[in-house]
Design a protein around this motif. Sequence first.
Motif: not given
Length: 377
Positions: A259-260, A192-194, A82-84, A201-202
Amino acid sequence: MKKTISVLFALFFCLLAPLFAQNQQAEKIMLLMEEIPVMGLSVAVVKDGELVYQEAFGWKEENKVPLSSTDIFRIASISKSFSATSIMQLVEQKKLSLEDDVSDLIGFKVRNPKFPEKVITLKMLLSHTSSMNDSEGYFTLDAINPAKNPNWKKAYNDYAPGEGYQYCNLAYNMTGTIIEKYSGERFDHYIKNHILDPLGLYGGFNVNDLDASKFANIYSFDTKTGEFTLSPAAYAPRKEEIANYVENYSTPIFSPTGGMKISAPDLARYMIMHMNYGKGEKAKIIKKKSSKIMQTPLSSNENYGLALWKTDKLIEGKMLTGHTGSAYGLYSAMFFDPQEKFGIVVMTNGCDPTYENGYNKVIKETVNILYEELIKN
């Protein structure tokens, strides 16, 4: 009459065959859980680019509450993707470059003291080739900040940046900080926003923004006593730390490295986006070129790209792309084949930690059961 019976039988078989197949794989997973201690398992399977199966087995709360496929887990290092992905979005917007000097991006000197003239780039952070290590910890940027830690030099290895590989969680907590600084949004809000909201997705990196009743309790397993122990730190709210948050520095509080929190089916939907080179079911998140960069190995030793690696060891002889995770007793895996358009997500909230050929045995065997029953067959 015989012909009519044959036709009806064929129709009956076609309608019920998928149910028999699902029952067969579920039975095999339950047998596995009888053989090896497992608290709970949540799985999701994508075939032909679509989510075709999701199921949960075992306990959400030990011997009290059954696990549901909609329950969410802290997925550990799969979070890095998610970070990448966020970095690639910012690269596309020309707010960042993969060749940027991390010292300029982070706000303090990031140099291996043994190779002070060698620039450590953003790409090196994302591919674990920065020559950094986690020996000084990774829950705060103080670990590598010369102004904060007198032992900062120990956080670097003996080889030059770009010339070796060592998996480094600190590198991704630094990455999260860079996302925050150059997007202008707090890290958890940016994700969350992008990514999450556009894909429908939740989940999220901030425990306090999520419904705690959906959390699957995570348990560590003691191989000596054969007992499970609850790991409450997996969902620690850290409200005091967040209340005293320092923008562009406190980002490790949300653990961009691991931490996701998300369910198996929603992680599978996220996986579909990577399988389709940036295009999810509801939105295009990154360009095809960016997605392929993430999936292209930079290290011949580890076949690791940017938060995604390739392996033919999880399902023997099948080259897959994805990531694993482990923390607090949880084990997770997300792997897919972008050519054949299939993928598998498996999470356990506690199991025997035994590894086999580089993978947690429960995760590996579950992945292979799902592949044999729902993909190969």
